[in-house]
Design a protein around this motif. Structure first.
Motif, PDB file in Angstrom:
ATOM      1  N   THR A  97       0.820  -1.221   0.000  1.00  0.00           N
ATOM      2  CA  THR A  97       0.000   0.000   0.000  1.00  0.00           C
ATOM      3  C   THR A  97       0.845   1.258   0.000  1.00  0.00           C
ATOM      4  N   GLU A  98       1.948   1.253   0.704  1.00  0.00           N
ATOM      5  CA  GLU A  98       2.695   2.505   0.871  1.00  0.00           C
ATOM      6  C   GLU A  98       3.829   2.604  -0.136  1.00  0.00           C
ATOM      7  N   SER A  99       4.720   1.621  -0.116  1.00  0.00           N
ATOM      8  CA  SER A  99       5.735   1.551  -1.168  1.00  0.00           C
ATOM      9  C   SER A  99       6.152   0.094  -1.215  1.00  0.00           C
TER      10      SER A  99
ATOM     11  N   PRO B 193      -3.673   0.106   6.805  1.00  0.00           N
ATOM     12  CA  PRO B 193      -5.027  -0.244   6.334  1.00  0.00           C
ATOM     13  C   PRO B 193      -5.510   0.705   5.250  1.00  0.00           C
ATOM     14  N   GLN B 194      -4.577   1.425   4.613  1.00  0.00           N
ATOM     15  CA  GLN B 194      -4.912   2.522   3.711  1.00  0.00           C
ATOM     16  C   GLN B 194      -6.042   2.199   2.716  1.00  0.00           C
ATOM     17  N   PHE B 195      -5.866   1.151   1.918  1.00  0.00           N
ATOM     18  CA  PHE B 195      -6.844   0.896   0.845  1.00  0.00           C
ATOM     19  C   PHE B 195      -8.206   0.536   1.423  1.00  0.00           C
ATOM     20  N   TYR B 196      -8.191  -0.224   2.496  1.00  0.00           N
ATOM     21  CA  TYR B 196      -9.464  -0.680   3.072  1.00  0.00           C
ATOM     22  C   TYR B 196     -10.192   0.444   3.787  1.00  0.00           C
ATOM     23  N   LYS B 197      -9.423   1.320   4.446  1.00  0.00           N
ATOM     24  CA  LYS B 197     -10.134   2.404   5.141  1.00  0.00           C
ATOM     25  C   LYS B 197     -10.772   3.341   4.123  1.00  0.00           C
ATOM     26  N   GLN B 198     -10.116   3.520   2.978  1.00  0.00           N
ATOM     27  CA  GLN B 198     -10.731   4.341   1.937  1.00  0.00           C
ATOM     28  C   GLN B 198     -12.003   3.675   1.410  1.00  0.00           C
TER      29      GLN B 198
ATOM     30  N   PHE C 250       2.852  -3.498   9.468  1.00  0.00           N
ATOM     31  CA  PHE C 250       4.158  -4.156   9.343  1.00  0.00           C
ATOM     32  C   PHE C 250       5.028  -3.419   8.334  1.00  0.00           C
ATOM     33  N   ARG C 251       6.241  -3.130   8.737  1.00  0.00           N
ATOM     34  CA  ARG C 251       7.183  -2.457   7.838  1.00  0.00           C
ATOM     35  C   ARG C 251       8.525  -3.179   7.935  1.00  0.00           C
ATOM     36  N   ALA C 252       8.987  -3.670   6.806  1.00  0.00           N
ATOM     37  CA  ALA C 252      10.295  -4.329   6.802  1.00  0.00           C
ATOM     38  C   ALA C 252      11.372  -3.245   6.782  1.00  0.00           C
TER      39      ALA C 252
ATOM     40  N   HIS D 194      11.931   3.528  14.579  1.00  0.00           N
ATOM     41  CA  HIS D 194      11.306   2.583  13.641  1.00  0.00           C
ATOM     42  C   HIS D 194      11.184   1.187  14.246  1.00  0.00           C
ATOM     43  N   LEU D 195      10.030   0.571  14.055  1.00  0.00           N
ATOM     44  CA  LEU D 195       9.809  -0.831  14.429  1.00  0.00           C
ATOM     45  C   LEU D 195       9.373  -1.583  13.180  1.00  0.00           C
ATOM     46  N   ALA D 196       9.505  -2.891  13.205  1.00  0.00           N
ATOM     47  CA  ALA D 196       9.048  -3.702  12.072  1.00  0.00           C
ATOM     48  C   ALA D 196       7.544  -3.979  12.176  1.00  0.00           C
ATOM     49  N   GLN D 197       7.026  -3.890  13.399  1.00  0.00           N
ATOM     50  CA  GLN D 197       5.574  -3.943  13.615  1.00  0.00           C
ATOM     51  C   GLN D 197       5.239  -2.831  14.587  1.00  0.00           C
ATOM     52  N   TYR D 198       4.269  -2.001  14.239  1.00  0.00           N
ATOM     53  CA  TYR D 198       3.822  -0.974  15.186  1.00  0.00           C
ATOM     54  C   TYR D 198       2.305  -0.892  15.138  1.00  0.00           C
ATOM     55  N   THR D 199       1.750  -0.094  16.062  1.00  0.00           N
ATOM     56  CA  THR D 199       0.292   0.041  16.135  1.00  0.00           C
ATOM     57  C   THR D 199      -0.106   1.350  15.480  1.00  0.00           C
TER      58      THR D 199
ATOM     59  N   LEU E 150       9.428  15.071  16.228  1.00  0.00           N
ATOM     60  CA  LEU E 150       9.328  13.825  15.462  1.00  0.00           C
ATOM     61  C   LEU E 150       8.051  13.802  14.630  1.00  0.00           C
ATOM     62  N   GLU E 151       8.126  13.188  13.425  1.00  0.00           N
ATOM     63  CA  GLU E 151       6.916  12.980  12.635  1.00  0.00           C
ATOM     64  C   GLU E 151       6.047  11.955  13.356  1.00  0.00           C
ATOM     65  N   LEU E 152       4.867  12.391  13.782  1.00  0.00           N
ATOM     66  CA  LEU E 152       3.957  11.535  14.545  1.00  0.00           C
ATOM     67  C   LEU E 152       2.830  11.002  13.666  1.00  0.00           C
ATOM     68  N   VAL E 153       2.396  11.837  12.725  1.00  0.00           N
ATOM     69  CA  VAL E 153       1.232  11.500  11.901  1.00  0.00           C
ATOM     70  C   VAL E 153       1.517  11.862  10.453  1.00  0.00           C
ATOM     71  N   THR E 154       1.025  11.028   9.545  1.00  0.00           N
ATOM     72  CA  THR E 154       0.961  11.387   8.127  1.00  0.00           C
ATOM     73  C   THR E 154      -0.494  11.340   7.712  1.00  0.00           C
ATOM     74  N   GLY E 155      -0.899  12.276   6.889  1.00  0.00           N
ATOM     75  CA  GLY E 155      -2.286  12.257   6.421  1.00  0.00           C
ATOM     76  C   GLY E 155      -2.457  13.123   5.205  1.00  0.00           C
TER      77      GLY E 155
ATOM     78  N   GLN F  68      -5.525  14.630   1.933  1.00  0.00           N
ATOM     79  CA  GLN F  68      -6.679  14.358   1.077  1.00  0.00           C
ATOM     80  C   GLN F  68      -6.253  13.342   0.033  1.00  0.00           C
ATOM     81  N   ARG F  69      -7.194  12.472  -0.358  1.00  0.00           N
ATOM     82  CA  ARG F  69      -6.904  11.432  -1.365  1.00  0.00           C
ATOM     83  C   ARG F  69      -7.566  11.780  -2.691  1.00  0.00           C
ATOM     84  N   LEU F  70      -7.080  11.141  -3.739  1.00  0.00           N
ATOM     85  CA  LEU F  70      -7.824  11.162  -5.000  1.00  0.00           C
ATOM     86  C   LEU F  70      -9.150  10.469  -4.741  1.00  0.00           C
TER      87      LEU F  70
HETATM   88  P1  AMO Z   1       3.160   6.568   7.141  1.00  0.00           P
HETATM   89  O1  AMO Z   1       3.828   5.520   6.372  1.00  0.00           O
HETATM   90  O2  AMO Z   1       3.837   7.909   7.174  1.00  0.00           O
HETATM   91  O3  AMO Z   1       1.710   6.851   6.547  1.00  0.00           O
HETATM   92  O4  AMO Z   1       2.916   6.101   8.624  1.00  0.00           O
HETATM   93  C1  AMO Z   1       2.091   6.845   9.511  1.00  0.00           C
HETATM   94  C2  AMO Z   1       2.749   7.035  10.865  1.00  0.00           C
HETATM   95  O5  AMO Z   1       3.135   5.773  11.401  1.00  0.00           O
HETATM   96  C3  AMO Z   1       4.320   5.904  12.156  1.00  0.00           C
HETATM   97  N1  AMO Z   1       5.351   5.009  11.608  1.00  0.00           N
HETATM   98  C4  AMO Z   1       6.132   4.182  12.330  1.00  0.00           C
HETATM   99  N2  AMO Z   1       6.207   3.962  13.657  1.00  0.00           N
HETATM  100  C5  AMO Z   1       7.079   3.036  14.085  1.00  0.00           C
HETATM  101  N3  AMO Z   1       7.870   2.291  13.288  1.00  0.00           N
HETATM  102  C6  AMO Z   1       7.820   2.479  11.941  1.00  0.00           C
HETATM  103  N4  AMO Z   1       8.579   1.717  11.157  1.00  0.00           N
HETATM  104  C7  AMO Z   1       6.927   3.460  11.412  1.00  0.00           C
HETATM  105  N5  AMO Z   1       6.615   3.881  10.164  1.00  0.00           N
HETATM  106  C8  AMO Z   1       5.670   4.815  10.303  1.00  0.00           C
HETATM  107  C9  AMO Z   1       4.714   7.354  12.120  1.00  0.00           C
HETATM  108  C10 AMO Z   1       4.032   7.829  10.853  1.00  0.00           C
HETATM  109  O6  AMO Z   1       3.781   9.209  10.887  1.00  0.00           O
HETATM  110  N6  AMO Z   1      -1.227   5.404   4.947  1.00  0.00           N
HETATM  111  C11 AMO Z   1      -0.443   6.483   5.501  1.00  0.00           C
HETATM  112  C12 AMO Z   1      -1.229   7.299   6.471  1.00  0.00           C
HETATM  113  C13 AMO Z   1      -2.367   8.080   5.889  1.00  0.00           C
HETATM  114  O7  AMO Z   1      -2.114   8.893   4.951  1.00  0.00           O
HETATM  115  O8  AMO Z   1      -3.513   7.909   6.346  1.00  0.00           O
HETATM  116  C14 AMO Z   1       0.778   5.886   6.230  1.00  0.00           C
HETATM  117  O9  AMO Z   1       0.810   4.739   6.602  1.00  0.00           O
HETATM  118  O10 AMO Z   1       4.170   7.962  13.281  1.00  0.00           O
END
Ligand code: AMO
Length: 417
Positions: free
Chosen positions: A158-160, A180-185, A201-203, A211-216, A342-347, A349-351
């Motif tokens: 979904t992300e990259s 959950p990007q695609f499903y929440k849309q 999950f992020r590898a 950074h964690l490999a699994q976060y909430t 620190l970057e806490l949130v990404t968000g 508007q979507r197409l």
């Molecule tokens: P993004 O990939 O920027 O956006 O992730 C959103 C937020 O998740 C946190 N985050 C992490 N936390 C811990 N370990 C990681 N590896 C990690 N990667 C990201 C950050 C980040 O700001 N779909 C979009 C969101 C959206 O546009 O709704 C997304 O996942 O706090």
């Protein structure tokens, strides 16, 4: 009659005989008298006896008479106790759980997480985290959002494509969901307003403190917006609700850690990406961690806010589903929320029109057919955000490393416990 009570409730039972249950937090055997401190989910309680005591981390039920004792935790203790041992530990904890500091390195703590997390200082951030999630849910429920649960095993990234975990799904390639990007849309098409609290999950190949490999991920998505600013307004409410809930529900955890939660301004200051570049004398298409730290300090200095929105990131740095800024070619209606450097949130508007997705994907839509269905059948202008829970808790509690406040972190090296 004997009844089971919590250690924090002893004052309500002065003079009565009650039973508490928990773990032996600390024992002190003096010549003529012994002190037993029991830890339960509400805190600590002391019992005084002349007998030998079971070792630390024994699981016990203690029945005794509640008596005033100014030196005991909470001002009351149990006298004439009978101690029943429900389970005895096989080995001593790797460090003393009763000391007012954590006497072990982070790797030792993480290697022994099941017992280490019992230390009140290591448990407290988890309580703050739980209270934050309760506040997130409460706020979004109040704003008319529906809580959803979407698949964590998915057919496309979904992300990259870069940091995705591949798995074998009955002989077919599949991935652990990066968000959950695609499903929440898609679910905006069903409910208009949805949120989800779940693992992603992020590898991540990098060994960093954030950074964690699994976060909430605390995700939200809403329809019928004018633009990303409506999403930012909901996010401001969610963050304020999380802090309010922490203040209400995690009082003793905050006290123990000496943490004072910040206040959220009625309007969180927001600057455009180009302004962020100007302020940091940068021409890079993204912000570095150092620039994020600098901008946070700037927001605190100039606006008295520990939160800062950066809006209008370049389209080239945002995922394909991002809505462009109609007024500024090359820039997006995507934003980040910075909190304490620190970057806490990404968000953003979507197409929302099918043909815009086909264009954004350069016609390469095969892998996305399931996702694109929602747009074939009509979707409103919409947007949303995702907040990383562990980053939030780390920043709130002042933890330097995200692993310190994660119960069982998963990273490049750690798969157990
Ligand atoms: P993004 O990939 O920027 O956006 O992730 C959103 C937020 O998740 C946190 N985050 C992490 N936390 C811990 N370990 C990681 N590896 C990690 N990667 C990201 C950050 C980040 O700001 N779909 C979009 C969101 C959206 O546009 O709704 C997304 O996942 O706090």
């Amino acid at each position: 009659m004997i009844s089971r009570v919590l250690s924090a409730e002893l004052a309500e039972h002065a003079g009565k005989r009650v039973t508490i249950a928990g773990w032996v937090h600390r024992r002190r055997q003096l010549k003529s008298v012994s002190f037993l401190v029991v830890r339960d989910r509400s805190g600590l309680a002391q019992a005084v006896t002349a007998h030998d005591l079971p070792p630390e981390e024994s699981v016990v039920e203690v029945t005794g008479t509640v008596a005033v004792s100014p030196q005991a935790p909470g001002g009351y203790e149990l006298v004439s106790p009978e101690v029943e041992v429900l389970a005895e530990p096989c080995v001593a904890p790797p460090f003393d759980l009763y000391r007012p500091v954590v006497g072990a390195s982070l790797p030792t703590v993480l290697d022994h997480a099941p017992v280490a997390l019992r230390h009140p200082l290591l448990r407290a951030p988890l309580e703050i985290s739980a209270a934050s999630v309760a506040g997130f849910r409460e706020t979004l429920d109040r704003l008319g959002f529906t809580e959803t649960h979407t698949p964590k095993i998915v057919g496309s990234a979904t992300e990259s494509g870069a940091n995705v975990f591949g798995i074998d799904y009955f002989g077919r390639p599949a991935y652990l969901a990066q968000s959950p990007q695609f499903y929440k849309q898609a679910l905006v098409g069903v409910f208009e307003r949805v949120y989800e609290v779940g693992p992603v999950f992020r590898a991540e190949p990098h060994d960093t403190v954030r950074h964690l490999a699994q976060y909430t991920s605390l995700d939200a998505e809403l329809g019928f917006i004018r633009d990303h600013r409506d999403v930012m307004a909901v996010l401001r409410e969610a963050v304020a609700g999380m802090l309010e809930s922490v203040r209400l529900r995690a009082v003793s955890a905050l006290d123990l850690l000496g943490v004072v939660p910040p206040t959220v301004p009625d309007e969180i200051p927001a600057i455009h990406f180009t302004e962020a570049q100007r302020l940091t004398s940068s021409s890079e298409p993204d912000l570095s961690p150092a620039q994020e730290r600098w901008l946070s300090e700037w927001a605190e200095r100039e606006h008295g806010s520990e939160f800062l929105f950066v809006t209008g990131y370049p389209m080239s740095k945002r995922p394909f589903y991002t809505h462009p800024d109609p007024a500024r070619p090359g820039y997006s209606n995507g934003f980040d929320l910075l909190f304490r450097g620190l970057e806490l949130v990404t968000g953003g508007q979507r197409l929302h029109r099918y043909e815009d997705y086909v264009r954004a994907l350069d016609g390469q839509t095969e892998a996305y057919e399931g996702y694109l269905q929602a747009f074939r059948y009509g979707m409103p202008p919409h947007g949303g955000f995702a907040l990383g829970l562990e980053r939030w808790t780390a920043r709130l509690t002042g933890a330097a490393n995200i692993r310190q406040i994660t119960a069982f972190p998963r990273d490049l090296h750690r798969l157990s416990p």
